[in-house]
Design an enzyme around this catalytic site. Structure first.
Site, PDB file in Angstrom:
ATOM      1  CG  ASP A 226      23.920  35.020 116.163  1.00 41.89           C
ATOM      2  OD1 ASP A 226      24.886  35.448 115.525  1.00 41.89           O
ATOM      3  OD2 ASP A 226      23.917  34.913 117.410  1.00 41.89           O
TER       4      ASP A 226
ATOM      5  CG  ASP B 124      17.953  34.463 118.150  1.00 36.89           C
ATOM      6  OD1 ASP B 124      18.900  34.145 118.880  1.00 36.89           O
ATOM      7  OD2 ASP B 124      17.952  34.268 116.920  1.00 36.89           O
TER       8      ASP B 124
END
Length: 296
Positions: free
Chosen positions: A96, A94
């Site tokens: 963020d 991922d």
């Protein structure tokens, strides 16, 4: 490859010998046997220790073991029986709050005075309280309507920083020949820049619609949610002619769980409780590059 569950302690400083005694004491309470392994010193800025366990641990027992490790300022990972480090071919992560230090959408909103409203939705989504990520993203992006596209560049230059160990993780993974995939519910403006900066083989994210230099408050095309993240990982595994169990995954929010489930090692990086409970490893102290110690 071990036929037993393996516990791996990871720390920024020397791991106290008392941790071994604490683990053994708790294992007796659970009716288990654990044995500390003798390790050859490895060239790393992190300190590690390993144990084998006579049987698998229930989620509650894993949480208890992690809590014990935390009292010694140490993170803990669980490697499944039969896990083969040299079989790992894909790294998927991922963006963020995992690869980078911010939630990009929150920082874009901050430039318009709407950070509180956007962050509230972001946090509820990452905790799993808002189940529909697509609807959550649409609601947040709608609040950005009218924002100058120049704000995106300002966020990237002024606020976005790779988390500790990000560059080292990517360099190490690429050197090992892993297929490196950045898959994000965030935005292509940022993933494409990070791909060039850090050397990901592939990135997938959402595209913000921009007309006359301003955000319209809409996303172009299909939204990358938890199911899409998992699908992109599956595609990467197919490309590398391997199974999902031959991948390593990293995330921090509930929409990362579909991608993380069933991977060879799932790592929760400074993550929400719901993610830490389900992940094989929880990194709250060590940097991202400590993941390389789990696949060496």
């Amino acid at each position: 490859m071990s036929s037993h569950l393996t516990l791996v302690a990871l720390a920024n400083t020397q791991i106290p010998t008392d941790l071994n005694a604490a683990f053994n004491a708790h294992a007796k309470v659970l009716g288990l046997e654990i044995s500390q392994l003798t390790l050859e010193p490895s060239p790393s800025k992190y300190f590690t220790a390993r144990w084998t366990c006579s049987q698998n641990l229930l989620p509650e027992a894993r949480v208890a073991m992690r809590d014990i490790a935390a009292t010694y300022n140490t993170d803990l990972a669980f490697l499944s029986p039969g896990f083969k480090a040299d079989a790992v071919k894909v790294l998927a992560m991922d963006m963020d709050s995992t690869l980078i230090n911010i939630e990009c959408i929150d920082e874009i909103a901050d430039f318009t005075g709407k950070k509180a409203a956007v962050s509230e939705i972001t946090e509820a989504t990452m905790r799993g309280e808002i189940k529909d990520f697509k609807e959550s993203l649409r609601r947040r992006v709608a609040l950005l309507a009218g924002v100058s596209a120049d704000v995106l560049d300002s966020v990237y230059k002024e606020r976005l920083r790779p988390n500790p160990g990000a560059a080292e993780l990517l360099a190490g993974a690429n050197a090992k020949g892993l297929y490196t995939l950045l898959v994000s519910g965030g935005f292509t403006f940022f993933t494409e820049k990070l791909q060039k900066e850090l050397g990901f083989k592939q990135t997938q994210a959402n595209t913000l619609e921009i007309i006359d230099g301003k955000l319209t408050g809409k996303v172009i095309g299909d939204i990358v949610d938890g199911a899409a993240k998992s699908a992109y990982l599956e595609q990467a595994c197919t490309l590398m002619n391997c199974l999902k169990q031959h991948s390593i995954t990293m995330g921090d929010g509930s929409n990362d769980l579909p991608m993380m489930h069933g991977s060879g090692i799932s790592i929760a990086y400074r993550a929400k409780p719901i993610v830490k409970e389900k992940a094989d490893a929880a990194f709250d102290r060590v940097g991202l590059d400590a993941a390389l110690l789990l696949i060496n």
